[in-house]
Design an enzyme around this catalytic site. Structure first.
Site, PDB file in Angstrom:
ATOM      1  N   GLU A 186      52.208  32.920  60.499  1.00  0.00           N
ATOM      2  CA  GLU A 186      52.577  33.687  59.308  1.00  0.00           C
ATOM      3  C   GLU A 186      52.020  33.029  58.045  1.00  0.00           C
ATOM      4  O   GLU A 186      51.419  33.679  57.196  1.00  0.00           O
ATOM      5  CB  GLU A 186      54.102  33.809  59.221  1.00  0.00           C
ATOM      6  CG  GLU A 186      54.533  34.762  58.131  1.00  0.00           C
ATOM      7  CD  GLU A 186      56.039  34.886  58.020  1.00  0.00           C
ATOM      8  OE1 GLU A 186      56.556  35.966  58.321  1.00  0.00           O
ATOM      9  OE2 GLU A 186      56.696  33.899  57.654  1.00  0.00           O
ATOM     10  N   ARG A 240      39.297  49.657  27.717  1.00  0.00           N
ATOM     11  CA  ARG A 240      40.359  49.736  26.713  1.00  0.00           C
ATOM     12  C   ARG A 240      39.851  49.116  25.402  1.00  0.00           C
ATOM     13  O   ARG A 240      39.439  47.939  25.405  1.00  0.00           O
ATOM     14  CB  ARG A 240      41.608  48.999  27.214  1.00  0.00           C
ATOM     15  CG  ARG A 240      42.683  48.798  26.185  1.00  0.00           C
ATOM     16  CD  ARG A 240      43.334  50.086  25.781  1.00  0.00           C
ATOM     17  NE  ARG A 240      44.406  49.856  24.805  1.00  0.00           N
ATOM     18  CZ  ARG A 240      44.942  50.806  24.067  1.00  0.00           C
ATOM     19  NH1 ARG A 240      44.515  52.059  24.186  1.00  0.00           N
ATOM     20  NH2 ARG A 240      45.916  50.535  23.216  1.00  0.00           N
ATOM     21  N   GLN A 298      38.495  36.568  23.361  1.00  0.00           N
ATOM     22  CA  GLN A 298      38.377  35.415  24.251  1.00  0.00           C
ATOM     23  C   GLN A 298      39.631  35.181  25.104  1.00  0.00           C
ATOM     24  O   GLN A 298      39.549  34.800  26.266  1.00  0.00           O
ATOM     25  CB  GLN A 298      38.059  34.171  23.428  1.00  0.00           C
ATOM     26  CG  GLN A 298      37.490  33.067  24.300  1.00  0.00           C
ATOM     27  CD  GLN A 298      37.015  31.891  23.487  1.00  0.00           C
ATOM     28  OE1 GLN A 298      37.456  31.678  22.356  1.00  0.00           O
ATOM     29  NE2 GLN A 298      36.115  31.121  24.043  1.00  0.00           N
TER      30      GLN A 298
END
Ligand SMILES: Cc1cc2nc3c(=O)[nH]c(=O)nc-3n(C[C@H](O)[C@H](O)[C@H](O)COP(=O)(O)OP(=O)(O)OC[C@H]3O[C@@H](n4cnc5c(N)ncnc54)[C@H](O)[C@@H]3O)c2cc1C
Length: 303
Positions: free
Chosen positions: A244, A270, A281
């Site tokens: 797992e 956007r 930045q």
């Protein structure tokens, strides 16, 4: 060094991406809101071969090696944003099917593995208890041999898929005086007398896989449902956790890549203050950090 996938791994990866995009995108927001486990999605994954990836073909699986399996799981999560469905699949594969494959008798393997591969069975794992979390081997659920069956008493909690699972691999102490060497593993179908799901545990995330508390009340488990040797339940548990912990991050890789690509797209399109937000930045730095995490995680997971 060359970290590229082999041809077979790439094939599994790409096929899983295509499959996930085409067949696993139905109404995720609705199912998330309703906290709904998606049986049909589970079956579709099984038809593609997901649940059976590392299981030998003669037991109903795809007979793939670990790297091919990991590549397919990465692709699956890249194409499928339903992290609950993926979590349920991971729980079933690594903590139920794999321990049965590794420690099961031939009749146990033939009885349960084909169903775990073909989607008719959802597997789960009952180890944790209210007072036994990290300290898992201090569990108190007991199993007592009585004639032709084991009598189990106790409760397990945080069981992924608990409320919808068909088959449980659970752990109990057959000899409390022997501590970790007194633990044994059992295969428990949901209709076993004395077994019940006590309640669903609501979560804030990963909501398309239910989690539950389960109880054994003089639960009669046939002797032949002991998984592995009596007193060697810790080996079975450790095997399931090794798989797992090694394999679930494959889905995390696919998810990270999908999220990175969405963020890049958003940062490019956007606009605020007259330019794409990716030109600022502090936004660009975040994206670089995401990329760095993805690039450094992939070799770790495959290693
Ligand atoms: C999403 C999810 C799915 C799960 N699914 C299953 C499942 O299917 N089946 C199942 O049996 N269980 C399941 N679990 C339970 C999981 O295995 C336990 O949560 C885990 O073992 C930790 O136990 P705990 O939550 O009781 O935390 P605790 O053991 O109480 O730990 C609390 C904190 O203390 C820290 N801690 C504990 N001991 C030490 C130590 N010795 N040294 C330093 N720090 C320590 C831990 O790291 C943790 O930060 C699931 C849990 C989650 C979150």
């Amino acid at each position: 060094m060359d970290f590229a996938l082999s041809e077979a791994q790439q094939r599994w990866h790409d096929a899983a991406v295509r499959f996930a995009r085409e067949e696993l995108s139905d109404d995720l927001p609705g199912r998330d809101e309703r906290r709904e486990f998606w049986r049909e999605g589970w079956r579709r994954c099984a038809r593609f071969g997901v649940q059976g990836l590392p299981i030998p073909a003669e037991l109903g699986g795809q007979g793939q090696g670990l790297p091919e399996t990991i590549a397919a799981m990465e692709g699956l999560a890249y194409g499928c944003p339903d992290n609950g469905l993926l979590f349920a699949i991971n729980a079933s594969m690594w903590t139920n099917a794999i321990p049965i494959l590794r420690y099961g008798t031939e009749p146990q393997k033939r009885r349960y593995l084909p169903g775990l591969c073909d989607g008719s069975l959802v597997g789960a794992n009952g180890a944790s208890e209210t007072e036994a979390g990290s300290d898992i081997f201090s569990m108190t659920t007991s199993a007592e041999r009585q004639g032709d069956h084991w009598k189990l008493n106790g409760r397990k909690t945080w069981v992924t898929s608990g409320p919808v699972a068909d088959l449980f691999v659970c752990y109990a102490t057959t000899d409390p005086s022997r501590g970790v060497l007194g633990l044994s593993a059992f295969i428990i179908p949901k209709d076993t007398p004395g077994f019940r799901v006590v309640r669903e545990i609501k979560k804030l995330g990963v909501r398309t896989v239910p989690m539950g508390e389960i109880a054994f009340e003089d639960c009669r488990v046939p002797l032949e449902n002991l998984l592995g040797r009596e007193g060697r339940g810790a080996d079975v548990f450790n095997c399931s956790m090794e798989w797992e912990r090694g394999a679930i991050p494959a889905c995390a890789l696919g998810t990270m890549r999908r999220q990175l690509e969405r963020c890049v797209e958003h940062a490019r399109t956007r606009k605020q203050f007259g330019k794409p937000i990716g030109k600022f930045q502090s936004v660009a730095n975040k994206i670089v950090d995401m990329r760095l995490r993805l690039e450094t995680s992939r070799p770790l997971v495959y290693k």
